[in-house]
Design a protein around this motif. Structure first.
Motif, PDB file in Angstrom:
ATOM      1  N   GLU A 195      -7.181   2.781  -6.317  1.00 57.65           N
ATOM      2  CA  GLU A 195      -7.214   1.051  -6.364  1.00 57.65           C
ATOM      3  C   GLU A 195      -8.538   0.671  -6.892  1.00 57.65           C
ATOM      4  O   GLU A 195      -8.854  -0.470  -7.643  1.00 57.65           O
ATOM      5  CB  GLU A 195      -7.020   0.494  -5.026  1.00 57.65           C
ATOM      6  CG  GLU A 195      -5.876   0.469  -4.525  1.00 57.65           C
ATOM      7  CD  GLU A 195      -4.710  -0.305  -5.341  1.00 57.65           C
ATOM      8  OE1 GLU A 195      -5.191  -1.591  -5.399  1.00 57.65           O
ATOM      9  OE2 GLU A 195      -3.878   0.333  -5.657  1.00 57.65           O
ATOM     10  N   TYR A 229      -5.546   6.651  -2.411  1.00 53.70           N
ATOM     11  CA  TYR A 229      -5.321   5.450  -2.291  1.00 53.70           C
ATOM     12  C   TYR A 229      -6.456   4.467  -2.917  1.00 53.70           C
ATOM     13  O   TYR A 229      -6.637   3.882  -3.693  1.00 53.70           O
ATOM     14  CB  TYR A 229      -4.682   4.850  -1.206  1.00 53.70           C
ATOM     15  CG  TYR A 229      -4.245   3.094  -1.482  1.00 53.70           C
ATOM     16  CD1 TYR A 229      -3.155   2.908  -2.243  1.00 53.70           C
ATOM     17  CD2 TYR A 229      -5.060   2.384  -0.887  1.00 53.70           C
ATOM     18  CE1 TYR A 229      -3.007   1.548  -2.216  1.00 53.70           C
ATOM     19  CE2 TYR A 229      -4.689   0.968  -1.041  1.00 53.70           C
ATOM     20  CZ  TYR A 229      -3.724   0.487  -1.830  1.00 53.70           C
ATOM     21  OH  TYR A 229      -3.225  -0.854  -1.723  1.00 53.70           O
ATOM     22  N   GLN A 252       0.808  -1.202   0.122  1.00 51.99           N
ATOM     23  CA  GLN A 252      -0.009   0.132  -0.012  1.00 51.99           C
ATOM     24  C   GLN A 252       0.790   1.296   0.033  1.00 51.99           C
ATOM     25  O   GLN A 252       0.602   2.096  -0.765  1.00 51.99           O
ATOM     26  CB  GLN A 252      -1.029  -0.134   1.237  1.00 51.99           C
ATOM     27  CG  GLN A 252      -1.961  -1.183   1.090  1.00 51.99           C
ATOM     28  CD  GLN A 252      -3.056  -0.971   2.153  1.00 51.99           C
ATOM     29  OE1 GLN A 252      -3.025   0.009   3.227  1.00 51.99           O
ATOM     30  NE2 GLN A 252      -3.711  -1.925   2.414  1.00 51.99           N
ATOM     31  N   GLU A 282       9.895   0.336  -4.711  1.00 48.72           N
ATOM     32  CA  GLU A 282       9.418  -0.615  -5.909  1.00 48.72           C
ATOM     33  C   GLU A 282       9.500  -2.200  -5.230  1.00 48.72           C
ATOM     34  O   GLU A 282      10.259  -2.607  -4.285  1.00 48.72           O
ATOM     35  CB  GLU A 282      10.089  -0.642  -7.152  1.00 48.72           C
ATOM     36  CG  GLU A 282      11.653  -1.146  -6.785  1.00 48.72           C
ATOM     37  CD  GLU A 282      12.427  -1.109  -8.222  1.00 48.72           C
ATOM     38  OE1 GLU A 282      11.857  -1.117  -9.238  1.00 48.72           O
ATOM     39  OE2 GLU A 282      13.787  -1.062  -8.241  1.00 48.72           O
ATOM     40  N   CYS A 342       3.752   1.663  -1.078  1.00 47.59           N
ATOM     41  CA  CYS A 342       4.491   1.633  -2.484  1.00 47.59           C
ATOM     42  C   CYS A 342       3.531   2.084  -3.429  1.00 47.59           C
ATOM     43  O   CYS A 342       4.216   2.954  -4.179  1.00 47.59           O
ATOM     44  CB  CYS A 342       5.167   0.176  -2.941  1.00 47.59           C
ATOM     45  SG  CYS A 342       6.153   0.258  -4.436  1.00 47.59           S
ATOM     46  N   ARG A 343       2.349   1.866  -3.429  1.00 43.29           N
ATOM     47  CA  ARG A 343       1.298   2.236  -4.308  1.00 43.29           C
ATOM     48  C   ARG A 343       0.845   3.580  -4.201  1.00 43.29           C
ATOM     49  O   ARG A 343      -0.174   4.002  -4.772  1.00 43.29           O
ATOM     50  CB  ARG A 343       0.368   1.280  -4.721  1.00 43.29           C
ATOM     51  CG  ARG A 343       0.999  -0.106  -5.252  1.00 43.29           C
ATOM     52  CD  ARG A 343      -0.186  -1.191  -5.701  1.00 43.29           C
ATOM     53  NE  ARG A 343      -1.021  -1.428  -4.633  1.00 43.29           N
ATOM     54  CZ  ARG A 343      -0.991  -2.320  -3.564  1.00 43.29           C
ATOM     55  NH1 ARG A 343       0.282  -3.113  -3.886  1.00 43.29           N
ATOM     56  NH2 ARG A 343      -1.960  -2.686  -2.692  1.00 43.29           N
TER      57      ARG A 343
END
Length: 269
Positions: A267, A263, A13, A24, A15-16
């Motif tokens: 998503e 986020y 989570q 990464e 990382c994104r």
């Protein structure tokens, strides 16, 4: 190697989440982070995280970087249970932490981020690190590059930065680097400013608008009242918060709520 068990911490989570461009996923449950000139490999199985570093480095740097001393469960418990949208967003992004990242790195990163997507931002930053950053070798023998200093970028030409795929953003980065090196802009002074003062100072930089200033305040200065508004957040506010976001309720953690929303949209869309 240090093994830590934690709640409300999810490397995937983080990382994104769009706040860090040098983190990464390398394999399933495995990640690496380059922060400034530091390199860290991590693995996670459920709530158990392995940090491949010394205890000294973990205590002196990575605890602060990942905001591990903070109880994010407290933030989640502040969400109004009648706000079904934010409850769902906080539940989906419950493992996100607001990272404490380097101010200079965040200024350059978010100048580059404008009208850009995450994959391309990562590539642009990797390009300038390889071209202008110092080459390093990790403890596992992997080659990586430190984030370039203001002095290194100030000596670049606009064409050299454009060759790193920065496009029109090259002039923003070059101007800011030269102003920092000349002393016209003091990073140390900005670090010690409160949110509104820091935001005002950042807005003086060429190419920095309100959203970029708030991103820098949130992800570099850890000023949790910063609430960056991009196109996605604006759409959410228009749809779910027609009377405005409840700033008073979330004073001191608005930026955390922004990350849950960002986020969630990333998503779900």
């Amino acid at each position: 190697m240090l093994t830590i068990e934690m709640d409300n911490f999810d490397l995937g989570q983080i990382c994104r989440s769009g706040q860090c461009f040098r983190m990464e996923q390398t394999e399933e449950n495995q990640y690496r982070v380059i922060a400034g000139d530091r390199f860290l490999e991590l693995t996670q199985e459920r709530g158990v995280v392995n940090f491949d570093c010394s205890e000294e480095e973990f205590l002196s740097f990575w605890i602060t970087y990942f905001d591990l001393d903070c109880d994010y469960g407290e933030y989640i418990r502040k969400v109004n249970p009648r706000d079904k949208y934010l409850m769902a967003a906080a539940d989906m992004g419950s493992g996100i932490r607001i990272l404490n990242q380097d101010l200079w790195e965040m200024i350059v990163s978010f100048l580059i981020s404008q009208q850009n997507h995450i994959t391309r931002i990562r590539k642009c930053i990797d390009n300038i690190c390889r071209e202008f950053g110092e080459k390093k070798i990790s403890k596992s023998g992997e080659e990586y590059y430190a984030f370039p200093s203001p002095e290194a970028l100030a000596q670049a030409s606009e064409d050299e930065l454009k060759a790193c795929n920065l496009g029109y953003r090259a002039k923003y980065v070059l101007d800011t680097a030269r102003r920092v090196v000349s002393g016209e802009v003091s990073l140390d002074k900005i670090r010690n400013m409160k949110y509104k003062e820091a935001r005002k100072e950042l807005l003086r930089l060429y190419g920095v608008g309100e959203k970029v200033a708030d991103c820098i305040c949130l992800f570099a200065l850890h000023q949790l009242d910063a609430f960056p508004v991009d196109t996605h957040i604006r759409q959410v506010l228009d749809e779910h918060y027609k009377r405005g976001f409840p700033n008073r309720r979330y004073q001191g953690c608005k930026g955390v709520m922004q990350q849950y929303i960002f986020y969630y949209e990333l998503e779900c869309v």
